[in-house]
Scaffold this motif. Sequence first.
Motif, short mmCIF file in Angstrom:
data_model
loop_
_atom_site.label_atom_id
_atom_site.label_comp_id
_atom_site.label_asym_id
_atom_site.label_seq_id
_atom_site.Cartn_x
_atom_site.Cartn_y
_atom_site.Cartn_z
N THR A 74 0.81 -1.21 -0.12
CA THR A 74 0.16 -0.05 -0.15
C THR A 74 0.80 1.25 0.03
OG1 THR A 74 -1.60 -1.11 1.05
CG2 THR A 74 -1.84 1.31 1.11
N LEU A 75 0.57 1.99 -0.77
CA LEU A 75 1.28 3.30 -0.89
C LEU A 75 0.42 4.62 -0.79
CD1 LEU A 75 4.00 5.07 -1.74
CD2 LEU A 75 2.98 5.00 -4.24
N MET A 76 0.71 5.61 0.11
CA MET A 76 -0.05 6.56 0.31
C MET A 76 0.88 7.81 0.10
SD MET A 76 -1.87 5.29 3.77
CE MET A 76 -2.29 3.54 4.01
N GLU A 77 0.39 8.97 -0.32
CA GLU A 77 1.29 10.25 -0.40
C GLU A 77 0.37 11.29 0.23
OE1 GLU A 77 2.11 10.91 -4.51
OE2 GLU A 77 3.31 9.23 -4.70
N ILE A 78 0.85 11.71 1.09
CA ILE A 78 0.04 13.01 2.06
C ILE A 78 0.69 14.21 2.04
CG2 ILE A 78 -1.00 10.93 3.58
CD1 ILE A 78 1.07 11.69 5.55
N GLN A 79 -0.22 15.28 2.12
CA GLN A 79 0.30 16.73 2.29
C GLN A 79 -0.21 17.17 3.69
OE1 GLN A 79 1.95 18.92 -0.22
NE2 GLN A 79 2.04 20.28 1.73
N ALA A 80 1.01 17.91 4.27
CA ALA A 80 0.52 18.49 5.40
C ALA A 80 -0.33 19.52 5.25
CB ALA A 80 1.87 18.97 6.14
N LYS A 81 -1.42 19.71 5.91
CA LYS A 81 -2.18 20.91 5.87
C LYS A 81 -1.61 22.30 6.47
CE LYS A 81 -6.41 18.29 6.26
NZ LYS A 81 -7.61 17.90 7.06
N SER A 82 -0.50 22.19 7.17
CA SER A 82 0.11 23.21 7.67
C SER A 82 1.11 23.82 6.87
CB SER A 82 0.73 23.10 9.34
OG SER A 82 1.35 22.03 8.99
N GLY A 83 1.37 23.03 5.93
CA GLY A 83 2.77 23.11 5.12
C GLY A 83 4.11 22.47 5.27
N GLN A 84 4.11 22.15 6.76
CA GLN A 84 5.07 21.60 7.44
C GLN A 84 4.82 20.00 7.95
OE1 GLN A 84 8.50 22.55 7.10
NE2 GLN A 84 7.73 24.41 5.96
N ALA A 85 5.73 18.98 7.44
CA ALA A 85 5.58 17.69 7.85
C ALA A 85 6.59 17.30 8.92
CB ALA A 85 5.46 16.76 6.66
N ASN A 86 6.18 16.61 9.82
CA ASN A 86 7.19 15.91 10.85
C ASN A 86 7.37 14.58 10.33
OD1 ASN A 86 8.47 15.00 13.00
ND2 ASN A 86 7.34 16.28 14.58
N VAL A 87 8.44 14.23 9.54
CA VAL A 87 8.49 12.87 9.13
C VAL A 87 9.08 12.04 10.33
CG1 VAL A 87 10.09 11.61 7.57
CG2 VAL A 87 9.50 13.70 7.04
N GLY A 88 9.82 12.34 11.22
CA GLY A 88 10.10 11.38 12.30
C GLY A 88 8.74 11.08 12.94
N GLN A 89 8.25 11.95 13.38
CA GLN A 89 6.68 11.65 14.33
C GLN A 89 5.82 10.71 13.37
OE1 GLN A 89 4.35 14.97 15.37
NE2 GLN A 89 3.04 13.64 16.57
#
Length: 312
Positions: free
Chosen positions: A52-67
């Motif tokens: 399963t592959l998912m591509e998501i976009q942070a609504k705030s503009g910044q994504a916390n990859v570690g979390q």
Amino acid sequence: MRLVRLWPENSHFDFMRFRRFSFPLSAVISVLTALMLLTGGLNFGIDFRGGTLMEIQAKSGQANVGQIRQTAEGFGFGDVEVQEFGTAGEVSLRFPIQEGGEAAQASVVQKARDTFGAEYEFRRVETVGPRVSGELVQSGTIGVVLSVIAVLFYLWFRFERELAIASIIGTLHDIVLTIGFFVITGHEFNMTSIAAILTIVGYSLNETVVVFDRTRELMRRYKTMPAEELLNLSINHTMSRTVMTAATTALSLLALVLFGGQAIQGFAQVMLYGVVICTYSAICISSPMLIYIGLRSSETVKVPEGRAAAAE
């Protein structure tokens, strides 16, 4: 109005001297490709691996990859690949195939939506089962092999023996270096990549046929011209067309790379690389290969300059 020329008319550039550099360079890249392919392999996409592959976009503009990675690993669905891509805030998550069929795969998607849906927008969700991925691998491999064999047969019957052998070597060279692009860069290898490879094979064939058609024509006209002079003459005669074709194609692909979006960007990058490789191969690999194959004897008599100038 004066026409713009990307390559000077009636040029006399010595392309054959570059064979002393192009052959070792291509050999080194080919060996590196083989070694990396054996040790690391290709970065197969979901089409071939399944999952399963998912591509998501942070609504705030910044994504916390570690979390995101820590949270996704806590789902209990196995090893999860999480990485940033594209513009800021875009993240891809890749979950392995789950036991239990489509229901198990659907549970992965639902769990991710429930967890990340509040802070992230889901741009793309793809699920491929093990049976489908296995069929895609088989179909893709058969398609590439049959296409390459058909092209090689065409080249063998299209040209005389020496020209056919050099064309086949050039086409295989372009395929190897294209695969090397995927191995070295780590680009995802999927069904779109198969389409890119087949397109590059067609472009390589087109470039080689144009140069070798002129080579064969000059061979019939100047039966005593030495190989190096003959090949330089044929490349110079077709160079204006080669540069124009490569430049216009590269500009179109560059526009797709810059503005085509993430879905088509990988394909456009591979094709842009392929245009450069095919142009380089037709001039610096396929044509010089004729010298080593034995297109002409080294004892031939050089054509008078007046006749060579008339051919131009």
